[in-house]
Design a protein around this motif. Sequence first.
Motif, PDB file in Angstrom:
ATOM      1  N   GLU A   1       0.751   5.253   0.344  1.00 37.07           N
ATOM      2  CA  GLU A   1      -0.254   6.415   0.732  1.00 37.07           C
ATOM      3  C   GLU A   1       0.341   7.780   0.172  1.00 37.07           C
ATOM      4  O   GLU A   1       1.518   8.004   0.118  1.00 37.07           O
TER       5      GLU A   1
ATOM      6  N   GLN B   1      -8.326   6.644  -3.825  1.00 35.94           N
ATOM      7  CA  GLN B   1      -7.842   5.218  -4.021  1.00 35.94           C
ATOM      8  C   GLN B   1      -7.651   4.611  -5.502  1.00 35.94           C
ATOM      9  O   GLN B   1      -8.504   4.921  -6.297  1.00 35.94           O
TER      10      GLN B   1
ATOM     11  N   LYS C   1       0.953  -1.126  -0.153  1.00 35.22           N
ATOM     12  CA  LYS C   1       0.061  -0.109   0.119  1.00 35.22           C
ATOM     13  C   LYS C   1       0.825   1.155   0.160  1.00 35.22           C
ATOM     14  O   LYS C   1       1.736   1.392   0.581  1.00 35.22           O
TER      15      LYS C   1
END
Length: 180
Positions: free
Chosen positions: A62, A134, A60
């Motif tokens: 960010e 996202q 992931k």
Amino acid sequence: MDIYGLMKISLELLNSASNIEQIVTQAMAESVAQAIDKAGLYGKGDKEPLGIIRVEGINKIESVEAVETSKYIPFVRGIGSITKANGEPNTISYNSDIDTELNLLTDTTGQPLNAPEVVKKLDKKLSNNIKDKQALIFDKNSIVMGLQNRIAIDTSKSLGFKDGSVYLRIYAMLDFAVLK
């Protein structure tokens, strides 16, 4: 995961519209596809598959910056994160809002900003089930969906006997797995 849908239509419409079968089939297929897409992305893993976003161990990245500021940097970092883990990303997916923001990017002369080559090589899939801010970058061969039976449609005229309607039920039994 079991998906069920129920549709009620009038017997008159069923008998008078020449293309009703095609319209109903399309509407039910789109509804099932939406349910599969949402569960495949964000499913909690209880009575539905564990969504891709919730799988532990996936990379992931960010970014707190908006697309106008960060441009393609988070996407390139995501691709790099996957290749660093010996993966081969081939697909990128985000919602239509992000797609619009990317299409509005310009360079310092006001010309449309071209995506970096590593981003251009990815197969782009839009899904408005993906939440705002996202995006997913992945190898589409690393995600599988198993279908226990064919998607089925049952009809019942007896349920709507009093009001002249026909009920159509659609259902499917399926599951997802992230392979790597």
